[in-house]
Scaffold this motif. Structure first.
Motif, short mmCIF file in Angstrom:
data_model
loop_
_atom_site.label_atom_id
_atom_site.label_comp_id
_atom_site.label_asym_id
_atom_site.label_seq_id
_atom_site.Cartn_x
_atom_site.Cartn_y
_atom_site.Cartn_z
N ASN A 197 -6.39 16.44 -17.53
CA ASN A 197 -6.48 17.10 -16.30
C ASN A 197 -5.47 16.59 -15.23
N LEU A 198 -4.53 17.42 -14.93
CA LEU A 198 -3.52 17.23 -14.22
C LEU A 198 -3.51 16.35 -13.02
N GLU A 199 -4.52 16.63 -12.15
CA GLU A 199 -4.61 15.64 -11.20
C GLU A 199 -4.95 14.35 -11.66
N GLU A 200 -5.72 14.14 -12.62
CA GLU A 200 -6.23 12.71 -12.94
C GLU A 200 -5.06 12.19 -13.67
N LEU A 201 -4.32 13.01 -14.38
CA LEU A 201 -3.13 12.27 -15.18
C LEU A 201 -1.97 11.90 -14.11
N ALA A 202 -1.88 12.52 -12.94
CA ALA A 202 -0.94 12.13 -11.98
C ALA A 202 -1.32 10.67 -11.26
N ILE A 203 -2.75 10.75 -11.06
CA ILE A 203 -3.20 9.54 -10.41
C ILE A 203 -2.95 8.61 -11.44
N SER A 204 -3.36 8.53 -12.56
CA SER A 204 -3.35 7.56 -13.63
C SER A 204 -1.64 7.13 -13.58
N LEU A 205 -0.70 7.95 -13.39
CA LEU A 205 0.51 7.69 -13.30
C LEU A 205 1.22 6.84 -12.08
N ASN A 206 0.25 7.11 -10.95
CA ASN A 206 0.65 6.52 -9.81
C ASN A 206 1.65 7.36 -9.04
N ILE A 207 1.63 8.66 -9.25
CA ILE A 207 2.72 9.48 -8.57
C ILE A 207 2.21 10.54 -7.33
N ILE A 208 0.81 10.36 -7.27
CA ILE A 208 0.36 11.15 -6.18
C ILE A 208 1.22 10.64 -4.64
N GLN A 209 1.54 11.76 -4.13
CA GLN A 209 2.55 11.37 -2.82
C GLN A 209 1.79 10.72 -1.90
N GLU A 210 2.46 9.75 -0.97
CA GLU A 210 1.73 9.20 0.06
C GLU A 210 2.26 10.19 1.25
N SER A 211 1.01 10.96 1.94
CA SER A 211 1.41 11.93 2.87
C SER A 211 0.68 11.49 4.04
N ASN A 212 -0.05 10.41 4.11
CA ASN A 212 -0.58 9.71 5.27
C ASN A 212 0.24 9.15 6.23
N THR A 213 0.14 9.73 7.62
CA THR A 213 1.37 9.67 8.44
C THR A 213 1.14 8.15 9.08
N ASP A 214 -0.01 7.60 9.02
CA ASP A 214 0.09 6.21 9.71
C ASP A 214 0.61 5.18 8.39
N SER A 215 0.45 5.40 6.98
CA SER A 215 0.87 4.57 6.24
C SER A 215 2.43 4.65 6.16
N LEU A 216 2.88 6.03 6.38
CA LEU A 216 4.35 6.21 5.93
C LEU A 216 4.87 5.73 7.33
N LYS A 217 4.20 5.80 8.50
CA LYS A 217 5.03 5.15 9.86
C LYS A 217 5.35 3.60 9.48
N GLU A 218 4.43 3.24 8.99
CA GLU A 218 4.61 1.61 8.52
C GLU A 218 5.85 1.14 7.82
N VAL A 219 5.70 1.99 6.76
CA VAL A 219 6.99 2.07 5.96
C VAL A 219 8.20 2.42 6.56
N ILE A 220 8.30 3.34 7.19
CA ILE A 220 9.39 3.72 7.74
C ILE A 220 9.93 2.45 8.99
N LEU A 221 8.89 2.13 9.62
CA LEU A 221 9.55 0.97 10.77
C LEU A 221 9.84 -0.16 9.98
N SER A 222 9.29 -0.36 9.08
CA SER A 222 9.65 -1.65 8.30
C SER A 222 11.15 -1.55 7.70
N VAL A 223 11.33 -0.30 7.15
CA VAL A 223 12.72 0.09 6.61
C VAL A 223 13.80 -0.06 7.90
N PHE A 224 13.45 0.46 9.13
CA PHE A 224 14.21 0.21 10.38
C PHE A 224 14.57 -1.27 10.60
#
Length: 486
Positions: A410-437
């Motif tokens: 199953n494509l989606e299950e395989l993508a999850i097992s490979l840990n390549i599902i993209q992070e699109s949660n804005t709150d999580s992404l904001k934390e990452v971006i601010l950390s990089v700043f």
């Protein structure tokens, strides 16, 4: 040859292509039509023309001839008669060949090619007729004797004769490539020139530009690849021009191409048509190919490469280059058709087939039929990328190879097992971006001051910090939003 001398002349080329048909049995007998069998094993008394034996027409030969004629826009003759073409050669056991003389099954029609300057040119066809092949003389196995294998004798052929409208070796190359592609699309011939199932004789002549009459034509034979046809024509043209420049007369003859030396060698003077002493074949009944039959064949015709090319460029808005690659082989075109029946992202589908899929096939020496992943799964990958769940690079570098190993996943299950599902949660992404700043205060200040070229730097750092899982589209938008607020 000096260009100034060469430019004084016009080259005139007509091609005769013999396509060996993919029928199960031979043209007029039940002998197996098979390449590679032990010599002289697929030969019956009918093929040998023993007294009292009678040939029977193979219906598939007619069907394949009609298919090709329809594909090339030919006129299909209603009444078919056959003739005997008489000549004596060791590999022609009957002493004659059953062919069509005055009533070829197809007349007219044309083949469209691309010229050197990428323009379309239409090459007219004189005729297509049905006939049987001769056996094969083998000169390079025994040191002292010529061996004869009659397995090929009686196999069905279509001879496709062009008008003398080809003007260069490159045009001849394009013409043959198009013929081969077409017979493969129609599944009537495998187009393999090395095995002799597609053969070409080139009639070559030269004349001064503007001269009303054709020069004396020379027939060149024994070319086992399209590239060798091109080489043979180039040599023959130079040879003839050099002879004419010396005031010599060109002889009407048949010449053989020596691929190792790249030269043509005289074989024999060319027979006139009357030398074959054609007369009606008395053992085969005339055949009627009526409009009802032609329409039945037409209804089963596959989509042809020019039709698919027009569909891809005009309807799907793909480039001429993409459409050319996708229609180059029938199997690739059919695979692409199946992919786009499961996704509307036509450009992405084309890119995946021309990119990851063809790369995998080339690296492993496989054909598209051998690809373990189905067309539907390729469409599934494209849809995952389009939905933003997986990035294109992660799909190409991780998901595609993993799917090759586990094609039933199953494509989606395989993508999850490979840990390549993209992070699109804005709150999580904001934390990452601010950390990089915070980690890059100097670059942050310059970016905020208007150095937009640092966008790439920050996107790279964010991707690195997120393990490559940050959704690029969402991340880019958040990056621009946060730089204004901080």
């Amino acid at each position: 040859m000096d260009t100034e001398i060469r430019d004084k002349y016009e080259v005139v080329i007509g091609l005769e292509v013999h396509a060996q048909l993919l029928t199960k049995t031979k043209a007029y007998s039940s002998d197996i039509n098979e390449y590679g069998a032990a010599p002289n094993t697929n030969v019956s008394v009918i093929t040998l023309g023993h007294p009292g034996t009678l040939p029977v027409m193979n219906k598939k030969t007619i069907e394949y001839a009609v298919k090709l004629g329809l594909a090339l826009g030919c006129t299909i003759a209603e009444h078919q008669h056959f003739a005997r073409k008489n000549y004596f050669y060791p590999d022609l056991p009957k002493g004659y060949q059953i062919t069509q003389d005055t009533t070829p099954i197809c007349t007219g029609g044309s083949i469209v090619i691309k010229t050197e300057d990428n323009q379309e040119k239409t090459i007219g066809l004189t005729r297509i007729h049905m006939e049987e092949d001769a056996g094969k003389s083998i000169h390079d196995v025994d040191l002292y004797d010529t061996l004869v294998d009659l397995n090929r004798a009686g196999t069905p052929l279509l001879e496709i004769v062009s008008e003398p409208e080809i003007r260069s070796s490159q045009e001849a190359y394009s013409y043959l490539t198009e013929v081969r592609r077409l017979v493969r699309y129609l599944d009537i011939c495998d187009g393999n020139m090395e095995e002799g199932s597609l053969r070409c004789d080139a009639n070559v002549s030269v004349r001064l530009k503007g001269a009303p009459e054709f020069g004396t034509k020379v027939e060149v034979k024994n070319m086992n690849s399209i590239r060798n046809v091109q080489r043979a024509i180039e040599f023959e043209v130079d040879r003839q021009i050099a002879a004419v420049e010396k005031g010599e007369t060109i002889s009407q003859e048949t010449r053989s191409f020596d691929a190792l030396k790249g030269i043509t060698i005289s074989m024999r003077s060319k027979e006139a048509a009357n030398d074959y002493r054609y007369f009606p074949e008395p053992d085969l009944q005339p055949i009627v190919v009526d409009a009802i039959y032609v329409n039945q064949v037409k209804s089963k015709m596959p989509a042809l490469p020019r039709e698919l090319h027009a569909k891809y460029t005009q309807d799907l808005k793909l480039s001429d280059y993409d459409a050319g690659i996708l229609t180059d082989s029938k199997s690739i075109a059919l695979f692409f058709e199946e992919v786009i029946s499961n996704t509307k992202n036509y450009k992405s589908a084309a890119n995946w087939i021309m990119g990851e899929v063809k790369s995998y096939l080339n690296q492993n020496g496989l054909e598209i039929e051998d690809l373990p992943i189905s067309a539907k799964q390729i469409a599934g990958i494209i849809n995952l990328i389009e939905s933003g769940k997986v990035s294109n690079s992660a799909a190409a570098q991780k998901l595609f190879p993993a799917l090759i190993e586990k094609p039933d996943s199953n494509l989606e299950e395989l993508a999850i097992s490979l840990n390549i599902i993209q992070e699109s949660n804005t709150d999580s992404l904001k934390e990452v971006i601010l950390s990089v700043f915070e980690q890059h205060p100097s670059e942050f200040s310059r970016f905020k001051a208007g150095e937009n070229q640092l966008t790439g730097f920050f996107m790279g750092q964010i991707m690195k910090a997120s393990g490559g899982k940050a959704d690029p589209k969402t991340t880019n938008a958040l990056l621009r939003e946060l730089i204004q607020k901080n």
